[in-house]
Design a protein around this motif. Structure first.
Motif, PDB file in Angstrom:
ATOM      1  N   MET D   1       1.288  -1.277  -0.093  1.00  0.00           N
ATOM      2  CA  MET D   1      -0.239   0.122   0.241  1.00  0.00           C
ATOM      3  C   MET D   1       0.670   1.060   0.050  1.00  0.00           C
ATOM      4  O   MET D   1       1.990   1.516   0.908  1.00  0.00           O
ATOM      5  CB  MET D   1      -0.676  -0.387   1.402  1.00  0.00           C
ATOM      6  N   SER D   2       0.886   2.615  -1.618  1.00  0.00           N
ATOM      7  CA  SER D   2       1.892   3.016  -1.728  1.00  0.00           C
ATOM      8  C   SER D   2       1.221   5.260  -0.671  1.00  0.00           C
ATOM      9  O   SER D   2       0.371   4.728  -0.062  1.00  0.00           O
ATOM     10  CB  SER D   2       1.907   3.400  -3.228  1.00  0.00           C
ATOM     11  N   HIS D   3       2.083   5.432  -0.477  1.00  0.00           N
ATOM     12  CA  HIS D   3       1.399   6.298  -0.169  1.00  0.00           C
ATOM     13  C   HIS D   3       0.830   7.645  -1.335  1.00  0.00           C
ATOM     14  O   HIS D   3       1.030   7.300  -2.250  1.00  0.00           O
ATOM     15  CB  HIS D   3       2.494   7.909   0.408  1.00  0.00           C
ATOM     16  N   THR D   4       0.077   8.092  -1.018  1.00  0.00           N
ATOM     17  CA  THR D   4      -0.547   9.010  -1.918  1.00  0.00           C
ATOM     18  C   THR D   4      -0.385  10.002  -2.761  1.00  0.00           C
ATOM     19  O   THR D   4       1.113  10.467  -2.196  1.00  0.00           O
ATOM     20  CB  THR D   4      -2.045   9.547  -1.274  1.00  0.00           C
ATOM     21  N   ILE D   5      -0.375  10.368  -3.996  1.00  0.00           N
ATOM     22  CA  ILE D   5       0.084  11.180  -4.799  1.00  0.00           C
ATOM     23  C   ILE D   5       0.762  12.853  -4.603  1.00  0.00           C
ATOM     24  O   ILE D   5       1.033  13.394  -4.094  1.00  0.00           O
ATOM     25  CB  ILE D   5      -0.801  11.458  -5.669  1.00  0.00           C
ATOM     26  N   THR D   6      -0.408  13.133  -3.355  1.00  0.00           N
ATOM     27  CA  THR D   6      -0.532  14.417  -2.579  1.00  0.00           C
ATOM     28  C   THR D   6       0.650  14.341  -1.861  1.00  0.00           C
ATOM     29  O   THR D   6       0.832  15.712  -1.616  1.00  0.00           O
ATOM     30  CB  THR D   6      -1.868  14.973  -1.912  1.00  0.00           C
ATOM     31  N   ARG D  62      -3.893   7.308   8.056  1.00  0.00           N
ATOM     32  CA  ARG D  62      -4.527   8.113   7.624  1.00  0.00           C
ATOM     33  C   ARG D  62      -5.254   7.527   6.029  1.00  0.00           C
ATOM     34  O   ARG D  62      -6.116   7.309   6.040  1.00  0.00           O
ATOM     35  CB  ARG D  62      -3.900   9.351   6.786  1.00  0.00           C
ATOM     36  N   HIS D  63      -4.165   7.160   6.047  1.00  0.00           N
ATOM     37  CA  HIS D  63      -4.796   6.014   3.794  1.00  0.00           C
ATOM     38  C   HIS D  63      -4.620   4.126   4.941  1.00  0.00           C
ATOM     39  O   HIS D  63      -5.658   4.294   3.641  1.00  0.00           O
ATOM     40  CB  HIS D  63      -3.698   6.970   3.017  1.00  0.00           C
ATOM     41  N   HIS D  64      -4.896   4.341   5.609  1.00  0.00           N
ATOM     42  CA  HIS D  64      -4.344   2.606   5.400  1.00  0.00           C
ATOM     43  C   HIS D  64      -5.027   1.971   6.765  1.00  0.00           C
ATOM     44  O   HIS D  64      -5.423   0.584   6.755  1.00  0.00           O
ATOM     45  CB  HIS D  64      -3.172   2.108   4.459  1.00  0.00           C
ATOM     46  N   VAL D  65      -5.696   2.998   7.118  1.00  0.00           N
ATOM     47  CA  VAL D  65      -6.238   2.179   8.517  1.00  0.00           C
ATOM     48  C   VAL D  65      -7.398   3.394   8.628  1.00  0.00           C
ATOM     49  O   VAL D  65      -8.597   3.105   8.741  1.00  0.00           O
ATOM     50  CB  VAL D  65      -4.681   2.486  10.111  1.00  0.00           C
TER      51      VAL D  65
END
Lengths: 92, 92, 92, 92
Positions: D1-6, D62-65
């Protein structure tokens, strides 16, 4: 008070390895690697920084305070040896 | 090599305060306090442990290695003063 | 948001062990033990505090954010499992 | 699961700053700077690594949990907000 010439190449080699580890973090982020993989790479950078810190402090003790191997005062030599052990325990 | 008699009351007072902080953690858990409140109490215990560690290491340097205020060798006195600053920076 | 009843006895047992370790530090100082011995005891208290912190944060994640073992959203379950691993790596 | 582009440009900017700080450590050692000056530079690298770690973990939460700002479950949103606060307290 600067580091002795003998320690310098070892410390510079450590710093160059650390910069290589940071390049790996940068590449992982650019390649959209997994969060967990990026965090593992950063954890290894953190460990390497702690190792470098311990080595710099130990060098400082040996060259600017007391060297346990050569100090002529046995009480101070023992105190310095114990101090180096303590620094290793707490900072690694 | 033991701590000097002059430092002992100060160190013991610090440890008793720490034990009081641990009692507060225990009471908070027993009273089913919020996770976040318990974690804040534990964070303050952790800060107090780090403060105690810095004080013990500084005492060790002063009494068993070199005291920056009284050492007759100015290079060693300066090295010890810098070392104490470094320990404070890294362990607090 | 409080800890679940099932975790409470385990956490309280940990805190009581920690208080026992602090009593050992106090006794060592009172008995004028070696600096190095006192610092080793304090290092073990510090390790125990870090262990307690990790356990409290893990409990918080499981009970108030997402439990990797029971969450019905597989992406969130995996994210929470990775998060717990990361916390263990960084705080221990 | 990668970091978002922002988040990516902000994280990459942080890593490049960190690499610049490592270059400063390398130059200081090569120029035979004071031990204390080198150690201060290394301490700032260490602080920057901790800051990067906190930011990566917060992004992961924030993005994966669970994202405290957008989660539809108010208990989970509050739990995630508290978790992010705790991570900041313990890792900075």
């Amino acid at each position: 008070m600067s580091h002795t010439i003998t320690q310098k190449p070892k410390l510079l080699a450590r710093i160059r390895r650390l910069k290589g580890q940071m390049d790996a973090v940068e590449r992982a982020l650019e390649a959209d690697a997994d969060c967990a993989d990026v965090l593992n790479l950063v954890a290894s950078v953190r460990g390497a920084i702690n190792g470098l810190t311990v080595e710099l402090i130990e060098d400082h003790i040996r060259h600017h305070v007391a060297d346990p191997d050569t100090d002529t005062d046995p009480h101070r030599a023992e105190g310095a040896a114990e101090l180096i052990d303590v620094i290793r325990t707490y900072l690694k």
